[in-house]
Design a protein around this motif. Structure first.
Motif, PDB file in Angstrom:
ATOM      1  N   ALA A 281       0.417  -1.561  -0.005  1.00 20.36           N
ATOM      2  CA  ALA A 281       0.346  -0.076   0.555  1.00 20.36           C
ATOM      3  C   ALA A 281       0.895   1.487   0.510  1.00 20.36           C
ATOM      4  O   ALA A 281       1.344   1.557   0.980  1.00 20.36           O
ATOM      5  CB  ALA A 281      -0.944   0.043   1.756  1.00 20.36           C
ATOM      6  N   ALA A 282       0.827   1.711  -1.191  1.00 20.65           N
ATOM      7  CA  ALA A 282       1.889   2.977  -1.373  1.00 20.65           C
ATOM      8  C   ALA A 282       1.373   4.496  -0.316  1.00 20.65           C
ATOM      9  O   ALA A 282      -0.027   4.468  -0.197  1.00 20.65           O
ATOM     10  CB  ALA A 282       2.236   3.420  -2.299  1.00 20.65           C
ATOM     11  N   PRO A 283       2.167   4.895   0.238  1.00 18.88           N
ATOM     12  CA  PRO A 283       1.474   6.197   1.317  1.00 18.88           C
ATOM     13  C   PRO A 283       0.776   6.800   0.686  1.00 18.88           C
ATOM     14  O   PRO A 283       1.345   7.498  -0.675  1.00 18.88           O
ATOM     15  CB  PRO A 283       2.645   6.251   2.446  1.00 18.88           C
ATOM     16  CG  PRO A 283       4.194   6.088   1.465  1.00 18.88           C
ATOM     17  CD  PRO A 283       3.501   5.034   0.642  1.00 18.88           C
ATOM     18  N   VAL A 284      -0.088   7.438   0.802  1.00 16.87           N
ATOM     19  CA  VAL A 284      -0.578   8.924   0.085  1.00 16.87           C
ATOM     20  C   VAL A 284       0.450  10.150   0.294  1.00 16.87           C
ATOM     21  O   VAL A 284       0.985  10.208   0.810  1.00 16.87           O
ATOM     22  CB  VAL A 284      -1.272  10.063   1.526  1.00 16.87           C
ATOM     23  CG1 VAL A 284      -2.930   8.790   1.469  1.00 16.87           C
ATOM     24  CG2 VAL A 284      -0.821  10.249   3.097  1.00 16.87           C
ATOM     25  N   ALA A 285      -0.029  10.454  -1.381  1.00 14.87           N
ATOM     26  CA  ALA A 285       0.650  11.275  -2.051  1.00 14.87           C
ATOM     27  C   ALA A 285       1.124  12.599  -1.218  1.00 14.87           C
ATOM     28  O   ALA A 285       0.674  13.889  -1.008  1.00 14.87           O
ATOM     29  CB  ALA A 285       0.757  12.249  -3.284  1.00 14.87           C
ATOM     30  N   ASP A 286       1.936  12.555  -0.105  1.00 14.88           N
ATOM     31  CA  ASP A 286       2.065  14.376   1.474  1.00 14.88           C
ATOM     32  C   ASP A 286       3.322  14.114   1.797  1.00 14.88           C
ATOM     33  O   ASP A 286       3.989  13.087   1.655  1.00 14.88           O
ATOM     34  CB  ASP A 286       1.024  13.737   2.571  1.00 14.88           C
ATOM     35  CG  ASP A 286       1.700  14.724   3.241  1.00 14.88           C
ATOM     36  OD1 ASP A 286       1.585  15.270   3.829  1.00 14.88           O
ATOM     37  OD2 ASP A 286       1.338  14.193   4.710  1.00 14.88           O
ATOM     38  N   GLU A 287       3.706  15.072   0.743  1.00 14.71           N
ATOM     39  CA  GLU A 287       5.604  15.179   0.817  1.00 14.71           C
ATOM     40  C   GLU A 287       6.015  15.769   1.368  1.00 14.71           C
ATOM     41  O   GLU A 287       5.158  16.541   2.177  1.00 14.71           O
ATOM     42  CB  GLU A 287       5.690  16.139  -0.760  1.00 14.71           C
ATOM     43  CG  GLU A 287       6.965  16.235  -1.197  1.00 14.71           C
ATOM     44  CD  GLU A 287       6.672  17.532  -2.197  1.00 14.71           C
ATOM     45  OE1 GLU A 287       6.469  17.363  -3.283  1.00 14.71           O
ATOM     46  OE2 GLU A 287       7.294  18.571  -2.163  1.00 14.71           O
ATOM     47  N   LEU A 288       6.807  15.264   2.230  1.00 13.66           N
ATOM     48  CA  LEU A 288       7.309  15.633   3.208  1.00 13.66           C
ATOM     49  C   LEU A 288       9.077  15.801   2.979  1.00 13.66           C
ATOM     50  O   LEU A 288       9.317  16.879   3.718  1.00 13.66           O
ATOM     51  CB  LEU A 288       7.666  13.897   4.582  1.00 13.66           C
ATOM     52  CG  LEU A 288       8.127  14.513   5.503  1.00 13.66           C
ATOM     53  CD1 LEU A 288       7.465  15.929   6.528  1.00 13.66           C
ATOM     54  CD2 LEU A 288       8.621  13.304   6.988  1.00 13.66           C
ATOM     55  N   VAL A 289       9.899  15.383   2.222  1.00 12.89           N
ATOM     56  CA  VAL A 289      10.965  15.570   1.436  1.00 12.89           C
ATOM     57  C   VAL A 289      11.122  15.434   0.382  1.00 12.89           C
ATOM     58  O   VAL A 289      10.584  15.070   0.013  1.00 12.89           O
ATOM     59  CB  VAL A 289      12.144  14.211   2.790  1.00 12.89           C
ATOM     60  CG1 VAL A 289      13.744  14.916   1.647  1.00 12.89           C
ATOM     61  CG2 VAL A 289      11.765  14.252   3.887  1.00 12.89           C
ATOM     62  N   ALA A 290      11.537  17.005  -0.520  1.00  9.16           N
ATOM     63  CA  ALA A 290      12.031  17.083  -1.146  1.00  9.16           C
ATOM     64  C   ALA A 290      13.425  17.922  -1.488  1.00  9.16           C
ATOM     65  O   ALA A 290      13.936  19.453  -1.274  1.00  9.16           O
ATOM     66  CB  ALA A 290       9.900  17.973  -1.603  1.00  9.16           C
ATOM     67  N   LEU A 291      13.404  17.214  -2.892  1.00 14.38           N
ATOM     68  CA  LEU A 291      15.088  16.907  -3.159  1.00 14.38           C
ATOM     69  C   LEU A 291      14.844  18.370  -4.786  1.00 14.38           C
ATOM     70  O   LEU A 291      14.358  17.195  -5.711  1.00 14.38           O
ATOM     71  CB  LEU A 291      16.040  16.829  -3.047  1.00 14.38           C
ATOM     72  CG  LEU A 291      17.013  15.849  -1.599  1.00 14.38           C
ATOM     73  CD1 LEU A 291      15.817  15.685  -0.943  1.00 14.38           C
ATOM     74  CD2 LEU A 291      18.354  16.066  -1.786  1.00 14.38           C
ATOM     75  N   LYS A 292      14.830  18.844  -4.989  1.00 12.79           N
ATOM     76  CA  LYS A 292      14.619  19.804  -6.326  1.00 12.79           C
ATOM     77  C   LYS A 292      16.142  19.854  -7.182  1.00 12.79           C
ATOM     78  O   LYS A 292      16.651  21.137  -6.836  1.00 12.79           O
ATOM     79  CB  LYS A 292      13.609  20.701  -6.672  1.00 12.79           C
ATOM     80  CG  LYS A 292      11.860  20.086  -5.910  1.00 12.79           C
ATOM     81  CD  LYS A 292      11.045  20.975  -6.514  1.00 12.79           C
ATOM     82  CE  LYS A 292      10.148  20.281  -6.338  1.00 12.79           C
ATOM     83  NZ  LYS A 292       9.565  19.888  -5.034  1.00 12.79           N
ATOM     84  N   ASN A 293      16.277  19.850  -8.074  1.00 16.18           N
ATOM     85  CA  ASN A 293      17.167  20.042  -8.911  1.00 16.18           C
ATOM     86  C   ASN A 293      18.589  21.270  -7.860  1.00 16.18           C
ATOM     87  O   ASN A 293      19.604  21.984  -7.729  1.00 16.18           O
ATOM     88  CB  ASN A 293      17.059  20.741  -9.679  1.00 16.18           C
ATOM     89  CG  ASN A 293      18.151  21.169 -11.429  1.00 16.18           C
ATOM     90  OD1 ASN A 293      18.681  20.476 -11.842  1.00 16.18           O
ATOM     91  ND2 ASN A 293      18.128  22.435 -10.910  1.00 16.18           N
ATOM     92  N   VAL A 294      19.075  19.654  -7.733  1.00  8.81           N
ATOM     93  CA  VAL A 294      20.498  19.223  -6.489  1.00  8.81           C
ATOM     94  C   VAL A 294      21.806  19.311  -6.786  1.00  8.81           C
ATOM     95  O   VAL A 294      21.353  17.709  -7.254  1.00  8.81           O
ATOM     96  CB  VAL A 294      19.985  18.999  -4.672  1.00  8.81           C
ATOM     97  CG1 VAL A 294      21.077  19.035  -4.267  1.00  8.81           C
ATOM     98  CG2 VAL A 294      18.902  19.059  -4.536  1.00  8.81           C
ATOM     99  N   ASN A 295      22.198  20.498  -6.809  1.00 12.83           N
ATOM    100  CA  ASN A 295      24.370  19.558  -7.267  1.00 12.83           C
ATOM    101  C   ASN A 295      25.058  20.163  -6.201  1.00 12.83           C
ATOM    102  O   ASN A 295      24.478  21.464  -5.362  1.00 12.83           O
ATOM    103  CB  ASN A 295      24.234  20.996  -8.258  1.00 12.83           C
ATOM    104  CG  ASN A 295      23.779  20.377  -9.839  1.00 12.83           C
ATOM    105  OD1 ASN A 295      24.162  19.247 -10.467  1.00 12.83           O
ATOM    106  ND2 ASN A 295      22.746  20.579 -10.246  1.00 12.83           N
ATOM    107  N   LYS A 296      26.179  19.769  -6.341  1.00 10.82           N
ATOM    108  CA  LYS A 296      26.849  20.153  -5.659  1.00 10.82           C
ATOM    109  C   LYS A 296      28.234  18.938  -6.216  1.00 10.82           C
ATOM    110  O   LYS A 296      28.166  18.541  -6.466  1.00 10.82           O
ATOM    111  CB  LYS A 296      26.808  19.082  -3.858  1.00 10.82           C
ATOM    112  CG  LYS A 296      28.110  19.393  -2.823  1.00 10.82           C
ATOM    113  CD  LYS A 296      27.709  19.037  -1.561  1.00 10.82           C
ATOM    114  CE  LYS A 296      28.707  19.231  -0.484  1.00 10.82           C
ATOM    115  NZ  LYS A 296      29.185  20.145   0.044  1.00 10.82           N
TER     116      LYS A 296
END
Ligand code: ADP
Ligand code: MG
Length: 256
Positions: free
Chosen positions: A10-25
């Motif tokens: 059962a996939a969890p509900v789509a409730d975004e807790l952590v989000a990385l967007k286009n991260v570079n290092k």
């Protein structure tokens, strides 16, 4: 702890807790995180695997700002990572981290190790902190060791104390960076079982591990990294039975 209960199917509900967007290092010339996009839903268990040097630890360290990134955004519960001070200490409490090396305070007892952050960062009363610490130590199976010092415990016991210490802060998400890699084989399962239980209880978890049995049974999603990139993301069943990329096929052929 999150209230959603998660099973593998059962996939969890789509409730975004952590989000990385286009991260570079970079580390010098080495592009260690390359255009990383990754979102983790509340209650989701994501296992990160990949060859040594692929950027897995750096990814974890970036999520609780032990490493800064050069571009892109990282948010926890919709909020960007704080830069410094008390806000940063609270972030580190919200994002529990368990390392390969147990990192307990050697000159404090097991109980004190689990009380300290509650008092300093969460401003808990001593009595409440002690009660919570004892309950958590019981939960991870080391309650009787409460008054000992870390060096008097086995590696598996110390790692379970480290998990209890992170949980004492009521984290929103727990990051595990190869938590069993430094353990003798007979101690690996006692730590994995605690992590399995946490996953069943609905904790949001990011787990870097080479324990493929754990990945198969506990993960909602496997993220495969190589050379600083996320090369593949899939359910464990898909990933292990039908890896799409050559890098993943090659990696799996070496470890399975
Ligand atoms: P993994 O956890 O997948 O093994 P890491 O995130 O630890 O990979 O490291 C990725 C790459 O970055 C490796 O080549 C490593 O040597 C390099 N690296 C990690 N930390 C540093 C640092 N502080 N300074 C320079 N290079 C680093
Ligand atoms: Mg690593």
């Amino acid at each position: 702890m999150a209230e959603v209960s998660v099973t593998k199917d059962a996939a969890p509900v789509a409730d975004e807790l952590v989000a990385l967007k286009n991260v570079n290092k970079h580390f010098g010339a080495l592009h260690v995180l390359q255009d990383i996009d990754l979102t983790i839903a509340r209650g989701e268990v994501v296992v990160v695997i990949g060859p040594s040097g692929s950027g897995k630890s750096t990814l974890c360290r970036a999520i609780n700002r032990l490493e800064t990134v050069e571009s892109g955004t990282i948010t926890i519960d919709g909020k960007p990572l704080p830069q410094e001070g008390k806000e940063l200490a609270r972030l580190r409490a919200d994002v529990g981290m368990v390392f390969q090396s147990f990192n307990l305070f050697a000159h404090k007892t097991v109980l004190e190790n689990v009380m300290l952050g509650q008092i300093k960062v969460r401003k808990a009363e001593k009595k409440a902190a002690e009660e919570k610490a004892r309950a958590l130590l019981d939960r991870v199976g080391v309650g009787v060791q409460a008054d000992k010092y870390p060096a008097q415990l086995s590696g598996g016991q110390q790692q379970r104390v480290a998990i209890a210490r992170a949980l004492a802060m009521d984290p929103k998400v727990m990051l595990f960076d190869e938590p069993t890699s430094a353990l003798d084989p007979e101690m690996i399962n006692e730590v994995l079982e605690v992590m399995q239980q946490l996953a069943r209880d609905g904790m949001t978890m990011v787990v870097v591990t080479h324990e493929m049995g754990f990945a198969r049974s506990a993960a909602n999603r496997v993220v495969f990294m190589a050379d600083g990139r996320i090369v593949e993301e899939a359910t464990p069943d898909e990933f292990f039975s039908n890896p799409r990329s050559d890098r993943a096929k090659d990696f799996l052929s070496k470890i399975l």
